[in-house]
Design a protein around this motif. Sequence first.
Motif, PDB file in Angstrom:
ATOM      1  N   LEU A  18      40.016  64.608 -32.047  1.00  0.00           N
ATOM      2  CA  LEU A  18      41.164  64.539 -31.140  1.00  0.00           C
ATOM      3  C   LEU A  18      41.538  63.109 -30.750  1.00  0.00           C
ATOM      4  O   LEU A  18      42.693  62.689 -30.854  1.00  0.00           O
ATOM      5  N   PHE A  19      40.533  62.349 -30.291  1.00  0.00           N
ATOM      6  CA  PHE A  19      40.852  61.020 -29.760  1.00  0.00           C
ATOM      7  C   PHE A  19      41.227  60.026 -30.867  1.00  0.00           C
ATOM      8  O   PHE A  19      41.862  59.014 -30.600  1.00  0.00           O
ATOM      9  N   THR A  20      40.869  60.358 -32.105  1.00  0.00           N
ATOM     10  CA  THR A  20      41.282  59.522 -33.235  1.00  0.00           C
ATOM     11  C   THR A  20      42.780  59.727 -33.472  1.00  0.00           C
ATOM     12  O   THR A  20      43.529  58.775 -33.707  1.00  0.00           O
ATOM     13  N   GLY A  42      44.271  58.250 -21.186  1.00  0.00           N
ATOM     14  CA  GLY A  42      43.872  59.203 -22.220  1.00  0.00           C
ATOM     15  C   GLY A  42      42.374  59.400 -22.249  1.00  0.00           C
ATOM     16  O   GLY A  42      41.804  60.078 -21.375  1.00  0.00           O
ATOM     17  N   ILE A  43      41.716  58.773 -23.209  1.00  0.00           N
ATOM     18  CA  ILE A  43      40.264  58.977 -23.365  1.00  0.00           C
ATOM     19  C   ILE A  43      39.537  58.575 -22.080  1.00  0.00           C
ATOM     20  O   ILE A  43      39.949  57.637 -21.391  1.00  0.00           O
ATOM     21  N   GLY A  44      38.497  59.320 -21.761  1.00  0.00           N
ATOM     22  CA  GLY A  44      37.751  59.061 -20.529  1.00  0.00           C
ATOM     23  C   GLY A  44      36.788  57.916 -20.720  1.00  0.00           C
ATOM     24  O   GLY A  44      35.569  58.118 -20.728  1.00  0.00           O
ATOM     25  N   ASP A  45      37.317  56.717 -20.877  1.00  0.00           N
ATOM     26  CA  ASP A  45      36.444  55.553 -21.049  1.00  0.00           C
ATOM     27  C   ASP A  45      36.540  54.661 -19.815  1.00  0.00           C
ATOM     28  O   ASP A  45      37.647  54.340 -19.361  1.00  0.00           O
ATOM     29  N   ALA A 111      25.103  61.382 -24.240  1.00  0.00           N
ATOM     30  CA  ALA A 111      25.232  62.845 -24.194  1.00  0.00           C
ATOM     31  C   ALA A 111      25.904  63.404 -25.439  1.00  0.00           C
ATOM     32  O   ALA A 111      25.570  64.499 -25.899  1.00  0.00           O
ATOM     33  N   LYS A 112      26.851  62.649 -25.977  1.00  0.00           N
ATOM     34  CA  LYS A 112      27.580  63.176 -27.137  1.00  0.00           C
ATOM     35  C   LYS A 112      26.640  63.411 -28.315  1.00  0.00           C
ATOM     36  O   LYS A 112      26.653  64.474 -28.929  1.00  0.00           O
ATOM     37  N   SER A 113      25.801  62.408 -28.608  1.00  0.00           N
ATOM     38  CA  SER A 113      24.884  62.575 -29.743  1.00  0.00           C
ATOM     39  C   SER A 113      23.897  63.701 -29.497  1.00  0.00           C
ATOM     40  O   SER A 113      23.658  64.527 -30.382  1.00  0.00           O
ATOM     41  N   VAL A 134      37.880  73.100 -24.060  1.00  0.00           N
ATOM     42  CA  VAL A 134      36.483  72.686 -24.169  1.00  0.00           C
ATOM     43  C   VAL A 134      36.389  71.269 -24.740  1.00  0.00           C
ATOM     44  O   VAL A 134      37.243  70.855 -25.527  1.00  0.00           O
ATOM     45  N   TYR A 135      35.333  70.583 -24.353  1.00  0.00           N
ATOM     46  CA  TYR A 135      35.004  69.276 -24.952  1.00  0.00           C
ATOM     47  C   TYR A 135      34.807  69.525 -26.460  1.00  0.00           C
ATOM     48  O   TYR A 135      33.938  70.325 -26.838  1.00  0.00           O
ATOM     49  N   PRO A 136      35.602  68.895 -27.321  1.00  0.00           N
ATOM     50  CA  PRO A 136      35.617  69.290 -28.737  1.00  0.00           C
ATOM     51  C   PRO A 136      34.275  69.150 -29.457  1.00  0.00           C
ATOM     52  O   PRO A 136      34.062  69.818 -30.471  1.00  0.00           O
ATOM     53  N   ASN A 182      33.755  69.679 -15.158  1.00  0.00           N
ATOM     54  CA  ASN A 182      34.240  70.010 -16.481  1.00  0.00           C
ATOM     55  C   ASN A 182      35.157  68.970 -17.095  1.00  0.00           C
ATOM     56  O   ASN A 182      36.069  68.462 -16.460  1.00  0.00           O
ATOM     57  N   ASN A 183      34.872  68.703 -18.337  1.00  0.00           N
ATOM     58  CA  ASN A 183      35.795  67.980 -19.190  1.00  0.00           C
ATOM     59  C   ASN A 183      36.401  69.051 -20.086  1.00  0.00           C
ATOM     60  O   ASN A 183      35.653  69.712 -20.805  1.00  0.00           O
ATOM     61  N   PRO A 184      37.695  69.318 -20.041  1.00  0.00           N
ATOM     62  CA  PRO A 184      38.765  68.482 -19.513  1.00  0.00           C
ATOM     63  C   PRO A 184      39.373  68.903 -18.174  1.00  0.00           C
ATOM     64  O   PRO A 184      40.189  68.160 -17.634  1.00  0.00           O
ATOM     65  N   ALA A 213      27.322  65.438 -17.540  1.00  0.00           N
ATOM     66  CA  ALA A 213      27.642  64.013 -17.710  1.00  0.00           C
ATOM     67  C   ALA A 213      28.465  63.457 -16.540  1.00  0.00           C
ATOM     68  O   ALA A 213      28.446  62.257 -16.290  1.00  0.00           O
ATOM     69  N   TYR A 214      29.163  64.345 -15.840  1.00  0.00           N
ATOM     70  CA  TYR A 214      30.061  63.882 -14.769  1.00  0.00           C
ATOM     71  C   TYR A 214      29.534  64.207 -13.369  1.00  0.00           C
ATOM     72  O   TYR A 214      30.293  64.193 -12.409  1.00  0.00           O
ATOM     73  N   GLU A 215      28.237  64.545 -13.266  1.00  0.00           N
ATOM     74  CA  GLU A 215      27.717  65.011 -11.962  1.00  0.00           C
ATOM     75  C   GLU A 215      27.897  63.983 -10.847  1.00  0.00           C
ATOM     76  O   GLU A 215      28.043  64.341  -9.686  1.00  0.00           O
ATOM     77  N   SER A 244      27.021  56.993 -19.046  1.00  0.00           N
ATOM     78  CA  SER A 244      28.343  56.468 -19.420  1.00  0.00           C
ATOM     79  C   SER A 244      29.298  56.431 -18.247  1.00  0.00           C
ATOM     80  O   SER A 244      29.896  55.407 -17.954  1.00  0.00           O
ATOM     81  N   LYS A 245      29.448  57.558 -17.593  1.00  0.00           N
ATOM     82  CA  LYS A 245      30.451  57.658 -16.533  1.00  0.00           C
ATOM     83  C   LYS A 245      29.831  57.295 -15.189  1.00  0.00           C
ATOM     84  O   LYS A 245      30.488  56.776 -14.310  1.00  0.00           O
ATOM     85  N   LYS A 246      28.539  57.572 -15.045  1.00  0.00           N
ATOM     86  CA  LYS A 246      27.850  57.296 -13.787  1.00  0.00           C
ATOM     87  C   LYS A 246      27.671  55.787 -13.569  1.00  0.00           C
ATOM     88  O   LYS A 246      27.779  55.288 -12.462  1.00  0.00           O
ATOM     89  N   PRO A 343      36.476  63.140 -12.663  1.00  0.00           N
ATOM     90  CA  PRO A 343      37.406  62.035 -12.941  1.00  0.00           C
ATOM     91  C   PRO A 343      38.636  62.462 -13.750  1.00  0.00           C
ATOM     92  O   PRO A 343      39.355  61.600 -14.248  1.00  0.00           O
ATOM     93  N   TYR A 344      38.816  63.760 -13.933  1.00  0.00           N
ATOM     94  CA  TYR A 344      39.955  64.229 -14.720  1.00  0.00           C
ATOM     95  C   TYR A 344      40.886  65.082 -13.870  1.00  0.00           C
ATOM     96  O   TYR A 344      40.436  65.879 -13.043  1.00  0.00           O
ATOM     97  N   VAL A 345      42.192  64.875 -14.115  1.00  0.00           N
ATOM     98  CA  VAL A 345      43.217  65.693 -13.474  1.00  0.00           C
ATOM     99  C   VAL A 345      43.878  66.506 -14.584  1.00  0.00           C
ATOM    100  O   VAL A 345      44.232  65.973 -15.639  1.00  0.00           O
ATOM    101  N   ILE A 384      48.224  68.867 -19.811  1.00  0.00           N
ATOM    102  CA  ILE A 384      47.709  67.585 -20.297  1.00  0.00           C
ATOM    103  C   ILE A 384      46.595  67.147 -19.345  1.00  0.00           C
ATOM    104  O   ILE A 384      46.556  67.585 -18.190  1.00  0.00           O
ATOM    105  N   ARG A 385      45.718  66.292 -19.855  1.00  0.00           N
ATOM    106  CA  ARG A 385      44.643  65.753 -19.021  1.00  0.00           C
ATOM    107  C   ARG A 385      44.922  64.283 -18.742  1.00  0.00           C
ATOM    108  O   ARG A 385      45.329  63.534 -19.628  1.00  0.00           O
ATOM    109  N   LEU A 386      44.709  63.900 -17.480  1.00  0.00           N
ATOM    110  CA  LEU A 386      44.858  62.489 -17.094  1.00  0.00           C
ATOM    111  C   LEU A 386      43.491  61.978 -16.661  1.00  0.00           C
ATOM    112  O   LEU A 386      42.795  62.636 -15.875  1.00  0.00           O
TER     113      LEU A 386
HETATM  114  C1  MLT Z   1      36.711  62.187 -23.136  1.00  0.00           C
HETATM  115  O1  MLT Z   1      37.713  61.472 -22.978  1.00  0.00           O
HETATM  116  O2  MLT Z   1      36.799  63.417 -23.242  1.00  0.00           O
HETATM  117  C2  MLT Z   1      35.394  61.519 -23.151  1.00  0.00           C
HETATM  118  O3  MLT Z   1      35.503  60.156 -23.285  1.00  0.00           O
HETATM  119  C3  MLT Z   1      34.601  62.059 -24.200  1.00  0.00           C
HETATM  120  C4  MLT Z   1      33.210  61.587 -24.239  1.00  0.00           C
HETATM  121  O4  MLT Z   1      32.617  61.258 -23.211  1.00  0.00           O
HETATM  122  O5  MLT Z   1      32.683  61.591 -25.341  1.00  0.00           O
END
Ligand code: MLT
Length: 409
Positions: A18-20, A42-45, A111-113, A134-136, A182-184, A213-215, A244-246, A343-345, A384-386
């Motif tokens: 998706l993010f690609t 976009g991407i949750g970075d 967490a992704k790996s 769902v998180y893809p 939850n993501n997203p 991951a987002y606790e 990552s997010k914490k 962190p997502y709307v 959409i997710r923000l």
């Molecule tokens: C996302 O935008 O859904 C996240 O960055 C994904 C991830 O943490 O791998």
Amino acid sequence: MLVITLNPHFLELKPSYLFTDIARKVEAYQQNHPDRRVLKLGIGDVTLPLPQPVIEALNSAVAEMGTAEGFRGYGPEQGYAFLREKICASDYHQRGIYCIQPEDIFVSDGAKSDTGNFLDVLGQQLTVGVSDPVYPVYVDTNIMAGRAQQIVRLPATDANGYQPGPAELTQDLDLIYICSPNNPTGSVASRALLQQWVDYCRQHQALLIFDSAYEAFISDPGLPHSIYEIPGSETCAVEIRSYSKKAGFTGLRCGYTVVPAALMVAAEGQTETVSLRQLWNRRQTTKFNGVPYIVQRAAEAVYTPEGQQACAANIAYYKRNATLLKNGLSQMGYSVYGGSDAPYVWLKVPAGFSSWSFFDYLLEQQALVTTPGSGFGNYGEGYIRLSAFGSYEVTQEAVERLQQLPRPD
Ligand code: MLT
């Protein structure tokens, strides 16, 4: 041309992640509009620099590695004891969770790996439950493992607060993924709902993979941060966490997976039980050489009082963005969800738009990057997710640009 047998299941995947796809669209837009400042939600970075205590720990670990006494070669595949003990004490024991011990914690590169890698220890004939959207990664890694036809998507909608429960199942599941916060969608599973899932898993011999991951974004004291706050979960649930997010480690890479000693499994048709932790350990010792020493020292610094304070400040910063987005958009008349303990709307697109057409519209009209909800599954269509991980200035400007568009409906 090389003629070789491939994993045929890779050919069942969508051609790209998706993010690609999104990155490609944004790049094309930027090339055509070189003077336009693109705002990325976009991407949750993460965008804030690493907390100072983390940088100091990194620097001192780097210096150590340059000395004869401090140099380290291969480390323990499971992670250094100094970090596993800190995790156990701070993330579990201090929260009143005593069913977890340092030996249950496996430090990883994120967490992704781990989410994908964990499938190595599971058999093919599993029926897999995911919420939709769902998180893809949960879906794609199961497709890669040959389970494309065994994935059951549970609608996560406004009606169930974007967190489906076992009462909605129409068939039995063997493996269940829960992402909370939850993501997203930014929804958070309640204690009562998680208890229902744990009870389900125990009754139906199912394994729960709990992605928390987002606790760190949870503010509501009534909401659970860990699945191990739920009685009985240590016998059926694996928990995956991330720095990552914490703590801003998206580029540094560190997380961990918890496989409790009490999680015993028996292969179907067999009576002999084996420890899932032992199997995961076998997998890790074979395929993984551990996380770099310097990165583990950096993760350790997250648990110092200064580290905790700095991480809390960064989380508060992103949460302020989330509030800005949520309030700004609802004042404009949009239906918005999430953004309180996450962190997502999650935003319902105006009538007449699909997820992708609204994504394109926002990019074209206002140079705003979002994530189309349909990229997370069919039930994400129409949303959409923000992401709140941008700077405050970018978030503020994004809200202002959205205000220039016609109001929904
Ligand atoms: C996302 O935008 O859904 C996240 O960055 C994904 C991830 O943490 O791998």
